[in-house]
Enzyme design. Structure first.
Site, short mmCIF file in Angstrom:
data_model
loop_
_atom_site.label_atom_id
_atom_site.label_comp_id
_atom_site.label_asym_id
_atom_site.label_seq_id
_atom_site.Cartn_x
_atom_site.Cartn_y
_atom_site.Cartn_z
N GLY A 227 63.83 23.51 40.98
CA GLY A 227 64.62 22.30 40.77
C GLY A 227 65.56 22.49 39.60
O GLY A 227 65.98 23.61 39.31
N SER A 228 65.83 21.41 38.91
CA SER A 228 66.84 21.46 37.84
C SER A 228 66.29 22.09 36.57
O SER A 228 65.07 22.10 36.33
CB SER A 228 67.30 20.03 37.54
N GLN A 230 66.60 20.90 33.54
CA GLN A 230 66.02 19.88 32.65
C GLN A 230 64.54 19.68 32.96
O GLN A 230 63.70 19.67 32.06
CB GLN A 230 66.74 18.52 32.80
N VAL A 231 64.24 19.48 34.24
CA VAL A 231 62.84 19.25 34.62
C VAL A 231 62.02 20.52 34.40
O VAL A 231 60.89 20.47 33.88
CB VAL A 231 62.73 18.74 36.07
N GLY A 232 62.58 21.66 34.73
CA GLY A 232 61.87 22.93 34.54
C GLY A 232 61.49 23.14 33.08
O GLY A 232 60.37 23.53 32.77
N CYS A 283 71.13 26.58 46.15
CA CYS A 283 71.06 27.08 44.76
C CYS A 283 71.84 28.38 44.63
O CYS A 283 72.30 28.72 43.55
CB CYS A 283 69.62 27.28 44.35
N GLN A 330 73.62 12.11 43.84
CA GLN A 330 74.29 13.41 43.96
C GLN A 330 75.79 13.20 44.23
O GLN A 330 76.63 13.90 43.67
CB GLN A 330 73.62 14.21 45.09
N GLU A 384 76.56 23.46 36.47
CA GLU A 384 76.24 23.37 37.90
C GLU A 384 76.65 22.01 38.44
O GLU A 384 76.33 20.98 37.83
CB GLU A 384 74.73 23.56 38.10
#
Ligand code: NAP
Length: 482
Positions: A227-228, A230-232, A283, A330, A384
């Protein structure tokens, strides 16, 4: 027709404690594809507990027998191929041929890892000591949490679930809220294939709450996230407090380098394919094309002309090349970056607006957009966007192109279009990315080899191919005197 309702799956039971959240068709936002039970932290706790209870029996079942269940699940998905692909187009928006390609890939991934059940090779090495036999066997790591994004809603769950299961782990899967049905179909197939209760658990619902509960669930030993960034990053911080094994696959800003000696038409085709198919929501999509000065003007014109031929529409329509953005958030993000692009690089050469003519008004459609004369410091060259927006950049020569390509924090995929073999090898050795293509689109990978990026795009061992087993298993080393 009644809207179908999809429960969670915990300890071999379909659990629906309500309330529900909507899974909407991004091509026709007035259509609800399904209602999903909105999982809670309690569901995650129950799921992790069930996975822990199921672990000893599953881990000690012989690996070919685990493989037999994966083969069965693959056969079930294969029998439902048309329906599962149509479900994906309706929930995620990608065109039906793209959805079919993805479902085919999920089936192949299950078969590939099912076959690993008969291999799962350990290591054997000669000892320095007399009459000592030494070897290392693989063992599972335990309960594994899988958190997946919406853009490959079937293949990514498949390429995490199948290696986790064949290695003897048990699983809690949390799919993306924007497209949970494709993962649900895999879990349904595993259930029907006879997977023992608790080995796979599925909890859909809000990422913040469920993700936090998952990373803190006492039985958890590892977490695989796509995923993104930020979350990672957040998950990584939490997971390292508990020393969880973690694997992160995150964002990219993937370049395609086009040199003057390239097969011109193929380079145009590969760039358009990588930038716009799947609505730029892969991705590994190309979001920067870096073109050698000598062909720059002609290449921009050709890109624009080719892009003009693309038809945007509901992915269920046979003539659509590009579907919608997955949801309103999105769509808003992409439109925001287009406005930033206008300020930085001037008017786009093509596209740049939401499409609302006729039935398109019902969906999250954006015209494929090309900005030319983008320079490396611009936001649209660095961040991105994850939509059908391509930045064209000019390079003096190969060295300049490679410098521009590497001058970002990301390193997921990269492509070069050239007929010069030496340049190909320079690119292979010096490009800072985990996935490289030569004279192919930057997007479009297979499951038999390692998958993943470098730099800020990824963290931890690679996914897919034999590399996946390294994340989902541990070695136990034995020294035996005879
Ligand atoms: P995302 O917002 O990070 O969400 C990914 C998953 O994480 C979803 O299941 C989401 O749940 C969950 N989540 C959200 N907040 C969380 C939290 N605080 N803790 C734990 N989990 C949380 O990413 P996305 O928008 O779905 O996907 C797009 C991104 O994925 C792009 O950046 C793309 O580059 C990246 N991607 C990378 C790869 C790769 O292999 N490198 C492949 C595909 C996609 P909800 O859906 O409920 O929010």
């Amino acid at each position: 027709m009644d809207t179908p309702v999809f429960p969670n799956y915990i300890d071999g039971q379909w659990i629906d404690r309500g309330p529900h959240f909507e899974n909407r068709n991004p091509a026709r936002t007035d259509e609800i594809v399904g209602l999903f039970a909105k999982g809670t932290a309690r569901d995650i706790e129950d799921a992790a507990g069930a996975a822990a209870r199921a672990l000893p029996a599953w881990a000690s079942l012989n690996a070919p027998a685990r493989g037999a269940i994966l083969y069965k699940a693959a056969d079930i998905l294969d029998r439902r191929f048309e329906q599962v692909a149509a479900d994906m187009t309706r929930e995620e928006g990608k065109t039906l041929p793209e959805a079919k390609g993805e479902v085919r890939r999920s089936i192949n991934i299950f078969r590939y890892f099912a076959g690993e059940g008969a291999r799962l090779a350990g290591l054997l090495a000669p000892s320095e000591r007399d009459r000592v036999h030494m070897f290392a066997i693989r063992k599972p790591i335990g309960v594994v949490g899988l958190i997946t994004p919406w853009n490959f809603p079937s293949a990514i769950p498949a390429w995490k679930l199948a290696p986790a299961l064949i290695c003897g782990n048990t699983v809690v899967l949390k799919p993306a809220s924007a497209a949970p049905l494709s993962a649900w179909r895999i879990v349904e197939a595993l259930h029907e294939a006879g997977l023992p209760a608790g080995v796979v658990n599925f909890v859909a619902g809000p990422g913040g709450e469920l993700g936090q509960a998952l990373v803190q669930a006492p039985p958890l030993k590892a977490i695989s996230f796509t995923g993104s960034c930020q979350v990672g990053d957040r998950l990584h911080a939490e997971a390292s407090k508990r020393r969880l094994r973690i694997q992160l696959e995150m964002g990219g800003k993937n370049p395609t380098i086009v040199l003057a000696d390239a097969d011109f038409n193929a380079a145009v085709e590969n760039t358009v394919n990588a930038a716009f198919f799947s609505t730029g929501q892969k991705c590994t999509a190309t979001s920067r094309v870096i073109v050698e000065d000598a062909i720059y003007g002609r290449f921009v014109e050709a890109l624009v002309e080719r892009t003009r031929q693309l038809r945007v529409g509901d992915g269920m329509q046979p003539d659509a090349h590009i579907g919608p953005c997955v949801d309103q958030a999105q769509l808003d993000t992409v439109l925001r970056y287009i406005e930033i692009g206008r300020k930085e690089a001037g008017a786009p050469r093509i596209g740049g607006q939401r499409l609302t003519a006729g039935d398109l008004a019902k969906g999250n459609f954006i015209a494929p957009t090309i900005f030319a004369d983008v320079t490396p410091e611009m936001t649209i060259a660095r961040e991105e966007i994850f939509g059908p927006v391509l930045a064209v950049m000019r390079a003096r020569d190969f060295e300049d192109a490679l410098r521009i390509a590497n001058d970002i924090p990301f390193g997921l995929s990269a492509s070069i279009q050239t007929t010069n073999l030496s340049r190909v090898f320079e690119f292979v050795y010096r490009m800072e990315a985990g996935l490289l293509t030569v004279n192919l689109p930057s997007a479009g990978v297979e499951y038999q080899l390692p998958f993943g990026g470098t730099k800020d795009s990824s963290f931890g061992p690679k996914e897919q191919g034999p590399a996946a087993l390294e994340f989902y298993s541990d070695y136990k080393t034995v020294y035996l005197k005879y």
